[in-house]
Write a protein that holds these residues in place. Sequence first.
Motif, short mmCIF file in Angstrom:
data_model
loop_
_atom_site.label_atom_id
_atom_site.label_comp_id
_atom_site.label_asym_id
_atom_site.label_seq_id
_atom_site.Cartn_x
_atom_site.Cartn_y
_atom_site.Cartn_z
N GLY A 272 -6.43 -1.32 -3.13
CA GLY A 272 -7.30 -1.81 -2.07
C GLY A 272 -6.86 -1.27 -0.72
O GLY A 272 -7.66 -1.18 0.21
N ASP A 273 -5.59 -0.91 -0.58
CA ASP A 273 -5.08 -0.30 0.65
C ASP A 273 -5.57 1.15 0.67
O ASP A 273 -5.29 1.92 -0.25
CB ASP A 273 -3.55 -0.35 0.65
N GLU A 274 -6.27 1.51 1.72
CA GLU A 274 -6.91 2.84 1.77
C GLU A 274 -5.92 4.00 1.74
O GLU A 274 -6.27 5.10 1.32
CB GLU A 274 -7.83 2.95 2.99
N ILE A 275 -4.67 3.79 2.15
CA ILE A 275 -3.70 4.90 2.14
C ILE A 275 -3.45 5.41 0.73
O ILE A 275 -3.15 6.58 0.52
CB ILE A 275 -2.38 4.51 2.84
N LEU A 276 -3.60 4.54 -0.28
CA LEU A 276 -3.38 4.96 -1.67
C LEU A 276 -4.43 5.95 -2.15
O LEU A 276 -4.25 6.58 -3.19
CB LEU A 276 -3.36 3.73 -2.59
N ARG A 277 -5.53 6.08 -1.44
CA ARG A 277 -6.62 6.98 -1.83
C ARG A 277 -6.64 8.26 -1.02
O ARG A 277 -7.54 9.09 -1.16
CB ARG A 277 -7.96 6.25 -1.70
N LYS A 278 -5.64 8.47 -0.18
CA LYS A 278 -5.59 9.66 0.66
C LYS A 278 -4.66 10.71 0.06
O LYS A 278 -3.74 10.39 -0.67
CB LYS A 278 -5.14 9.29 2.07
N GLU A 279 -4.92 11.97 0.43
CA GLU A 279 -4.06 13.07 -0.03
C GLU A 279 -2.86 13.19 0.89
O GLU A 279 -2.99 13.20 2.12
CB GLU A 279 -4.86 14.37 -0.04
N ALA A 280 -1.68 13.27 0.28
CA ALA A 280 -0.45 13.38 1.04
C ALA A 280 -0.26 14.81 1.55
O ALA A 280 -0.75 15.77 0.96
CB ALA A 280 0.73 12.95 0.18
N LYS A 281 0.49 14.93 2.63
CA LYS A 281 0.75 16.23 3.26
C LYS A 281 2.09 16.80 2.80
O LYS A 281 3.03 16.08 2.52
CB LYS A 281 0.78 16.06 4.78
N SER A 282 2.17 18.12 2.76
CA SER A 282 3.40 18.80 2.36
C SER A 282 4.54 18.49 3.33
O SER A 282 4.31 18.30 4.52
CB SER A 282 3.19 20.31 2.34
N VAL A 283 5.75 18.48 2.79
CA VAL A 283 6.95 18.33 3.60
C VAL A 283 7.39 19.73 4.00
O VAL A 283 7.62 20.58 3.14
CB VAL A 283 8.05 17.61 2.80
N LYS A 284 7.51 19.97 5.29
CA LYS A 284 7.85 21.31 5.78
C LYS A 284 9.35 21.52 5.92
O LYS A 284 9.84 22.64 5.76
CB LYS A 284 7.18 21.56 7.14
N ALA A 285 10.09 20.46 6.24
CA ALA A 285 11.53 20.57 6.44
C ALA A 285 12.18 19.22 6.19
O ALA A 285 11.54 18.18 6.34
CB ALA A 285 11.83 21.03 7.87
N MET A 286 13.44 19.26 5.81
CA MET A 286 14.19 18.02 5.61
C MET A 286 14.69 17.55 6.97
O MET A 286 15.35 18.31 7.70
CB MET A 286 15.35 18.25 4.64
#
Length: 162
Positions: free
Chosen positions: A10-24
């Motif tokens: 029900g939380d909309e963030i669970l339906r979004k595409e995550a972004k790549s990690v560019k650096a640690m």
Amino acid sequence: MALRNIRTIGDEILRKEAKSVKAMTPRTEKLIEDMLDTMYDAYGVGLAAPQVGILKRIVVIDVSENQDEPYVLINPEIIETSGSQTGSEGCLSVPGKHATVTRPDYAKVRAQDENMEWFELEGEGLLARAICHECDHLDGILYVDKKEGPLLDNEEPQEEEE
């Protein structure tokens, strides 16, 4: 030990595409540490960053019996699957429920580690299921989207008669 709140269906963030990690970064290192603490505290075998409200392509998995063999996958890409397994699946973001889901019985994933070095991880059975399940989270997909049949309540443990 820092626990993060696990976002639920029900939380909309669970339906979004995550972004790549560019650096640690120190923030990303802290996120990974918190994700592991949160997963273990919730008795899970996997957790994806969107489940704790962070849209980054990071998952942690530990299917070992003693929960002492964690995998950290940054920017994971499933590069090979084979076979098939059908079984009960649950999710920390869908508390108290489970359903039947068919997943590959073998999965190979290419990902970066905490040093941002590329590596490959192969898994069968539960590890393959966890890899596929957690990678789905990074694309806004929940296991309930793939379930076969109804979403079922988890049964309460039965108390033993004395």
